[in-house]
Scaffold this active site. Sequence first.
Site, mmCIF file in Angstrom:
data_model
loop_
_atom_site.group_PDB
_atom_site.id
_atom_site.type_symbol
_atom_site.label_atom_id
_atom_site.label_comp_id
_atom_site.label_asym_id
_atom_site.label_seq_id
_atom_site.Cartn_x
_atom_site.Cartn_y
_atom_site.Cartn_z
ATOM 1 N N THR A 125 0.725 -1.117 0.172
ATOM 2 C CA THR A 125 -0.103 0.030 -0.023
ATOM 3 C C THR A 125 1.063 1.375 -0.046
ATOM 4 O O THR A 125 1.951 1.320 0.545
ATOM 5 C CB THR A 125 -0.878 0.079 1.371
ATOM 6 O OG1 THR A 125 -1.547 1.271 1.405
ATOM 7 C CG2 THR A 125 -0.149 -0.492 2.689
ATOM 8 N N GLU A 127 0.331 3.580 2.008
ATOM 9 C CA GLU A 127 0.275 4.096 3.226
ATOM 10 C C GLU A 127 1.688 3.653 3.877
ATOM 11 O O GLU A 127 2.132 4.394 4.796
ATOM 12 C CB GLU A 127 -0.839 3.321 4.254
ATOM 13 C CG GLU A 127 -1.929 3.726 3.272
ATOM 14 C CD GLU A 127 -3.289 3.530 4.404
ATOM 15 O OE1 GLU A 127 -3.206 3.372 5.482
ATOM 16 O OE2 GLU A 127 -4.255 3.375 4.023
ATOM 17 N N LYS A 192 -15.380 0.838 5.183
ATOM 18 C CA LYS A 192 -14.278 1.669 4.562
ATOM 19 C C LYS A 192 -14.919 3.012 4.235
ATOM 20 O O LYS A 192 -16.447 2.771 3.877
ATOM 21 C CB LYS A 192 -13.594 0.921 3.426
ATOM 22 C CG LYS A 192 -12.846 -0.163 4.070
ATOM 23 C CD LYS A 192 -11.526 0.287 4.607
ATOM 24 C CE LYS A 192 -10.799 -0.890 5.246
ATOM 25 N NZ LYS A 192 -10.509 -2.158 4.187
ATOM 26 N N ARG A 217 -7.132 11.569 -0.377
ATOM 27 C CA ARG A 217 -6.838 10.151 -0.870
ATOM 28 C C ARG A 217 -6.855 10.094 -2.223
ATOM 29 O O ARG A 217 -7.596 11.075 -3.014
ATOM 30 C CB ARG A 217 -7.868 9.050 -0.176
ATOM 31 C CG ARG A 217 -7.956 9.041 1.069
ATOM 32 C CD ARG A 217 -6.529 8.430 1.886
ATOM 33 N NE ARG A 217 -6.541 8.449 3.377
ATOM 34 C CZ ARG A 217 -5.913 9.360 4.040
ATOM 35 N NH1 ARG A 217 -5.501 10.510 3.631
ATOM 36 N NH2 ARG A 217 -5.870 8.858 5.394
ATOM 37 N N ASN A 252 -11.747 13.947 1.431
ATOM 38 C CA ASN A 252 -12.980 13.035 1.984
ATOM 39 C C ASN A 252 -14.218 13.710 1.720
ATOM 40 O O ASN A 252 -15.321 13.258 1.434
ATOM 41 C CB ASN A 252 -12.576 12.550 3.369
ATOM 42 C CG ASN A 252 -11.233 11.754 3.457
ATOM 43 O OD1 ASN A 252 -10.900 11.114 2.464
ATOM 44 N ND2 ASN A 252 -10.867 11.812 4.603
HETATM 45 P P1 NAD Z 1 -9.961 -6.878 2.907
HETATM 46 O O1 NAD Z 1 -10.073 -6.532 4.291
HETATM 47 O O2 NAD Z 1 -11.245 -6.590 1.938
HETATM 48 O O3 NAD Z 1 -9.836 -8.277 2.696
HETATM 49 C C1 NAD Z 1 -8.614 -9.016 3.107
HETATM 50 C C2 NAD Z 1 -9.057 -10.588 3.064
HETATM 51 O O4 NAD Z 1 -7.952 -11.373 3.553
HETATM 52 C C3 NAD Z 1 -10.238 -11.058 3.601
HETATM 53 O O5 NAD Z 1 -10.817 -12.125 2.726
HETATM 54 C C4 NAD Z 1 -9.865 -11.944 4.868
HETATM 55 O O6 NAD Z 1 -10.626 -12.898 5.244
HETATM 56 C C5 NAD Z 1 -8.350 -12.495 4.175
HETATM 57 N N1 NAD Z 1 -7.717 -12.518 5.463
HETATM 58 C C6 NAD Z 1 -7.257 -11.876 6.597
HETATM 59 N N2 NAD Z 1 -6.448 -12.377 7.405
HETATM 60 C C7 NAD Z 1 -6.119 -13.585 6.717
HETATM 61 C C8 NAD Z 1 -5.265 -14.754 7.314
HETATM 62 N N3 NAD Z 1 -4.501 -14.761 8.431
HETATM 63 N N4 NAD Z 1 -5.092 -15.819 6.317
HETATM 64 C C9 NAD Z 1 -5.907 -15.968 5.084
HETATM 65 N N5 NAD Z 1 -6.604 -14.698 4.950
HETATM 66 C C10 NAD Z 1 -6.719 -13.813 5.716
HETATM 67 O O7 NAD Z 1 -8.580 -6.064 2.234
HETATM 68 P P2 NAD Z 1 -8.547 -5.388 0.712
HETATM 69 O O8 NAD Z 1 -8.984 -3.859 0.823
HETATM 70 O O9 NAD Z 1 -9.141 -6.200 -0.439
HETATM 71 O O10 NAD Z 1 -6.955 -5.504 0.542
HETATM 72 C C11 NAD Z 1 -6.268 -6.558 0.274
HETATM 73 C C12 NAD Z 1 -4.829 -6.283 -0.035
HETATM 74 O O11 NAD Z 1 -4.615 -4.936 -0.567
HETATM 75 C C13 NAD Z 1 -4.326 -5.902 1.474
HETATM 76 O O12 NAD Z 1 -2.945 -6.566 1.561
HETATM 77 C C14 NAD Z 1 -4.176 -4.536 1.744
HETATM 78 O O13 NAD Z 1 -3.039 -4.076 2.400
HETATM 79 C C15 NAD Z 1 -3.809 -3.977 0.174
HETATM 80 N N6 NAD Z 1 -4.199 -2.704 -0.322
HETATM 81 C C16 NAD Z 1 -5.347 -2.486 0.080
HETATM 82 C C17 NAD Z 1 -5.874 -1.132 -0.495
HETATM 83 C C18 NAD Z 1 -7.480 -0.507 -0.320
HETATM 84 O O14 NAD Z 1 -7.950 0.588 -0.917
HETATM 85 N N7 NAD Z 1 -8.432 -1.399 0.151
HETATM 86 C C19 NAD Z 1 -5.132 -0.264 -1.201
HETATM 87 C C20 NAD Z 1 -3.666 -0.731 -1.347
HETATM 88 C C21 NAD Z 1 -3.472 -1.827 -0.758
HETATM 89 P P1 TYD Z 2 -10.596 4.446 4.980
HETATM 90 O O1 TYD Z 2 -11.754 4.171 3.754
HETATM 91 O O2 TYD Z 2 -10.701 3.571 6.230
HETATM 92 O O3 TYD Z 2 -9.203 4.190 4.157
HETATM 93 P P2 TYD Z 2 -7.586 4.434 4.615
HETATM 94 O O4 TYD Z 2 -7.660 5.073 6.120
HETATM 95 O O5 TYD Z 2 -6.865 3.394 4.445
HETATM 96 O O6 TYD Z 2 -7.064 5.676 3.538
HETATM 97 O O7 TYD Z 2 -10.570 6.049 4.986
HETATM 98 C C1 TYD Z 2 -10.351 6.681 3.903
HETATM 99 C C2 TYD Z 2 -10.436 8.171 4.426
HETATM 100 O O8 TYD Z 2 -11.933 8.399 4.990
HETATM 101 C C3 TYD Z 2 -9.566 8.557 5.541
HETATM 102 O O9 TYD Z 2 -8.958 9.809 5.606
HETATM 103 C C4 TYD Z 2 -10.588 8.250 6.765
HETATM 104 C C5 TYD Z 2 -11.676 9.035 6.367
HETATM 105 N N1 TYD Z 2 -13.110 8.252 6.974
HETATM 106 C C6 TYD Z 2 -13.943 9.050 7.530
HETATM 107 O O10 TYD Z 2 -13.851 10.412 7.420
HETATM 108 N N2 TYD Z 2 -15.085 8.590 8.201
HETATM 109 C C7 TYD Z 2 -15.302 7.181 8.216
HETATM 110 O O11 TYD Z 2 -16.375 6.913 8.975
HETATM 111 C C8 TYD Z 2 -14.340 6.443 7.553
HETATM 112 C C9 TYD Z 2 -14.311 4.855 7.709
HETATM 113 C C10 TYD Z 2 -13.099 6.820 7.033
#
Ligand code: NAD
Ligand code: TYD
Length: 339
Positions: A125, A127, A192, A217, A252
């Site tokens: 990520t 982050e 999220k 973001r 946001n």
């Molecule tokens: P998510 O929380 O929606 O999904 C995570 C999945 O991993 C779930 O299905 C959960 O059951 C599984 N999981 C958790 N712990 C586990 C374990 N110990 N063994 C096997 N499975 C397990 O997350 P996401 O948003 O789809 O993110 C996926 C990946 O992408 C993560 O590594 C996250 O850091 C990365 N990422 C996410 C974002 C975003 O905006 N969501 C952005 C950049 C990178």
């Molecule tokens: P989030 O979707 O949790 O992603 P990340 O923290 O990994 O960027 O949050 C996105 C942005 O939205 C972050 O600045 C926190 C803000 N946020 C709110 O203002 N209210 C909420 O209820 C949530 C979940 C996030």
Amino acid sequence: MTIIVTGGAGFIGSNFVFHMLGAHPDYRIVCVDKLTYAGNLSTLESVMDNPNFRFCKLDICDREGIDKLFDEEKPDIVVNFAAESHVDRSIENPEIFLQTNIIGTSVMMDASRKYGVKRYHQVSTDEVYGDLPLDRPDLFFTETTPIHTSSPYSSSKAGADLLVLAYYRTYGLPVTISRCSNNYGPYHFPEKLIPLMIANALADKPLPVYGKGENVRDWLYVEDHCKAIDLIIHNGKVGEVYNVGGHNEMKNIDIVKLICKELGKPETLITYVADRKGHDMRYAIDPTKIHNELGWLPETKFADGIKKTIKWYLDNEKWWKDIISGDYQNYYDRMYSNR
Ligand code: NAD
Ligand code: TYD
């Protein structure tokens, strides 16, 4: 070609499974997922009967189980999405983040070494770079920006990234890492920002914006992220990090207002609540490297992607209503009541 995809029952992992089965109909995709609160088997319903797909309920920290699976499947490639992914939960309870995100990554890489996979890809990520100030719009994260994390979540992801690069240098494991900005799209867990605001707005519930809502973001449609990973695992250079992002920075508060507008809901639903501890101000990716080296460019503009996403949530109410009617309610009350 057999690919093990961990975390494939989550948001991005499931979208990646769908993308890969569609784009490479001759590949075998083996999904490993522990099915934590964030994993949902119903998400994978449409591919469960696909002969090129196998689902395996397994914890990536379970060394024995993972070794057995590698022995059975002899994967060519591993793509590790599995993680604890929510910053707010990491602030509440960091330990499971260290366990899954760091120990789990080491277990997956040990198995990858042992069975000689051709590529281990770590989904990371933006982050890990920490944040950028709001008054310096000229600054972006590049692959050489120092790691400088803020939350237990981002620290655990950074720890995993360092370990991945160490396995490359020490053992010659053929690794790649992608560091992507915030994703949005179908199957995004409703804790999220975007899906939470859609679900609350539809129920005419308050829309809880942290602090002043000025945090920025860099939003990318999930399919564009999946296509980037597909390119990296096939054409990316071993040992390299690739930033993925589409130059789509938004505050946001502007996202929340846009969701209100699209759903025909009043902005009076917006409620400013106490800020997140250690809240990162701005994320912004410079995607020059992946563009120049692999020809990747985002295809979905935010204006279209957000409409598609809102429509998906309207058309798939059962998926997210089942989630928010269960255990999620306790989480929501803990996080937001009296905030
Ligand atoms: P998510 O929380 O929606 O999904 C995570 C999945 O991993 C779930 O299905 C959960 O059951 C599984 N999981 C958790 N712990 C586990 C374990 N110990 N063994 C096997 N499975 C397990 O997350 P996401 O948003 O789809 O993110 C996926 C990946 O992408 C993560 O590594 C996250 O850091 C990365 N990422 C996410 C974002 C975003 O905006 N969501 C952005 C950049 C990178
Ligand atoms: P989030 O979707 O949790 O992603 P990340 O923290 O990994 O960027 O949050 C996105 C942005 O939205 C972050 O600045 C926190 C803000 N946020 C709110 O203002 N209210 C909420 O209820 C949530 C979940 C996030």
